[in-house]
Design an enzyme around this catalytic site. Structure first.
Site, PDB file in Angstrom:
ATOM      1  N   LYS A 230       1.113   4.743  -2.453  1.00 49.25           N
ATOM      2  CA  LYS A 230       0.998   6.009  -2.247  1.00 49.25           C
ATOM      3  C   LYS A 230       2.138   7.121  -2.122  1.00 49.25           C
ATOM      4  O   LYS A 230       1.747   8.278  -2.448  1.00 49.25           O
ATOM      5  CB  LYS A 230       0.417   5.874  -0.413  1.00 49.25           C
ATOM      6  CG  LYS A 230      -0.625   5.411  -0.495  1.00 49.25           C
ATOM      7  CD  LYS A 230      -1.964   6.150  -1.243  1.00 49.25           C
ATOM      8  CE  LYS A 230      -3.453   5.566  -1.032  1.00 49.25           C
ATOM      9  NZ  LYS A 230      -4.504   6.344  -1.805  1.00 49.25           N
TER      10      LYS A 230
ATOM     11  N   TYR B  76       1.071  -1.272  -0.077  1.00 49.21           N
ATOM     12  CA  TYR B  76      -0.028  -0.176  -0.096  1.00 49.21           C
ATOM     13  C   TYR B  76       0.844   1.225   0.008  1.00 49.21           C
ATOM     14  O   TYR B  76       0.860   2.113  -0.894  1.00 49.21           O
ATOM     15  CB  TYR B  76      -0.927   0.122   1.172  1.00 49.21           C
ATOM     16  CG  TYR B  76      -1.916   1.279   1.250  1.00 49.21           C
ATOM     17  CD1 TYR B  76      -2.953   1.346   0.449  1.00 49.21           C
ATOM     18  CD2 TYR B  76      -1.877   2.246   2.225  1.00 49.21           C
ATOM     19  CE1 TYR B  76      -3.790   2.270   0.734  1.00 49.21           C
ATOM     20  CE2 TYR B  76      -2.390   3.179   2.529  1.00 49.21           C
ATOM     21  CZ  TYR B  76      -3.524   3.436   1.621  1.00 49.21           C
ATOM     22  OH  TYR B  76      -4.211   4.579   1.861  1.00 49.21           O
TER      23      TYR B  76
END
Length: 337
Positions: free
Chosen positions: A194, A190
């Site tokens: 980002k 993740y």
């Protein structure tokens, strides 16, 4: 030597003082009323909260997501929030993981507006699936980038191409995460995406100046949304423990924070103490926020506070080694000694 030193000090003081009093922006505050706001991930969480907020402020709103049933429910909430009968409120079911899908979704949203390009595009789609890195596969790593970076990048490309082609001096707002400033155990599928979103936003902030297109990026902390409930299903126990004292935001509070940052013209939009610390300490060459003094203040605190925080997290991770070894042995991950 002393004279040169004094000259240097005076120069620094003069420069710093000039920066402090120099107006950060002469532009008026951005107002969504009467504008067409296009929102990906608009069927739940931050995307839906933002869509409702803009609807209540008189905007035309288009929301995009994959699940048709969730979109229908979201659109009903927008209809209940409209402030005048002329607002155009629409929902579109598309997969945004490819440039073709992102382009088709955007084109469909332009039809009710006579083919005009949206005034502002908000890229809220994305999700996290936490887990330990050694338990990931090539497929899960790629999916992690698909569910974060590529969802944003494809829609940003579709929007920027259309804005340039139609001479639309619009706005593109990315949504990253506070984990776009730093890495944390359990978020190997993740956090990289980002970070990549931040890199893309910082690149486009400068490049799209060529076309008078504004680019901003929102860096929220934990949001208590349906997506958060889903990610907790795979989140390791250690990560839950590290996060247990962290504060979070409801999607509605996050939407308000994003909106205020957009209004002020901040490039990096942060609306919590923690996010401000990380922003100020990892700003690089990005523009200061609307208050230079505030950024300097948070930067000073971050030099000490974030070092202490990192040491505490490292200590928790090391202290979990024995329990983690038992976990891995239970899954036959360790080779026999």
């Amino acid at each position: 030597m002393l004279q040169l030193t004094l000259v240097g000090v005076v120069f620094l003081v003069f420069t710093f003082g000039t920066i402090m009093i120099w107006p950060m922006s002469s532009r008026s505050r951005w107002n969504p009323s009467g504008r067409h706001c296009y929102i990906t991930g608009g069927s739940s969480g931050l995307g839906l909260a933002l869509a409702i907020l803009f609807t209540k402020r008189g905007a035309d709103v288009s929301i995009v997501a994959r699940n048709k049933e969730n979109l229908d429910k979201a659109l009903a909430q927008l209809e209940a929030s409209r402030v005048n009968p002329n607002q155009i409120l629409r929902a579109y079911s598309y997969s945004l993981g490819t440039l073709g899908g992102a382009t088709d979704a955007l084109e469909a949203a332009c039809v009710p507006h006579g083919g005009q390009t949206p005034d502002a595009v908000f890229l809220c789609a994305g999700k996290a699936t936490p887990g330990f890195f050694i338990e990931q596969t090539e497929e899960s790593l790629r999916k992690g980038m698909d569910d974060t970076y590529w969802l944003a990048a494809q829609s940003a490309m579709a929007a920027s191409k259309r804005m340039v082609r139609t001479h639309t001096e619009g706005k593109i707002v990315f949504v990253s995460s506070v984990l776009g400033y730093f890495g944390l155990i359990g978020y190997s599928t993740y956090s990289p995406g980002k970070h990549a979103i931040r890199g893309l936003a910082e690149t486009l902030r400068q490049e799209l100046l060529l076309y008078s297109i504004d680019v901003q990026i929102y860096m929220p902390v934990t949001m208590y949304s349906p997506g958060y409930d889903e990610e907790n299903k795979t989140k390791p126990e250690l990560v839950l423990k590290i996060e247990e004292s962290d504060g979070g935001l409801t999607p509605e509070k996050a939407a308000e924070g994003l909106y205020k940052g957009v209004q002020k013209g901040d490039f990096h939009i942060t609306d919590t103490f923690v996010a401000n610390l990380f922003r100020a300490s990892t700003r690089g060459s990005s523009p200061f926020g609307s208050s230079v003094l505030k950024d300097v203040f948070f930067g000073i605190i971050a030099m000490i506070g974030l070092t202490m925080w990192r040491k505490d997290v490292d200590k928790q991770v090391k202290g979990h080694r024995e329990a983690h070894a038992e976990y891995l042995e239970s899954k036959n991950t360790f080779a026999p000694k």
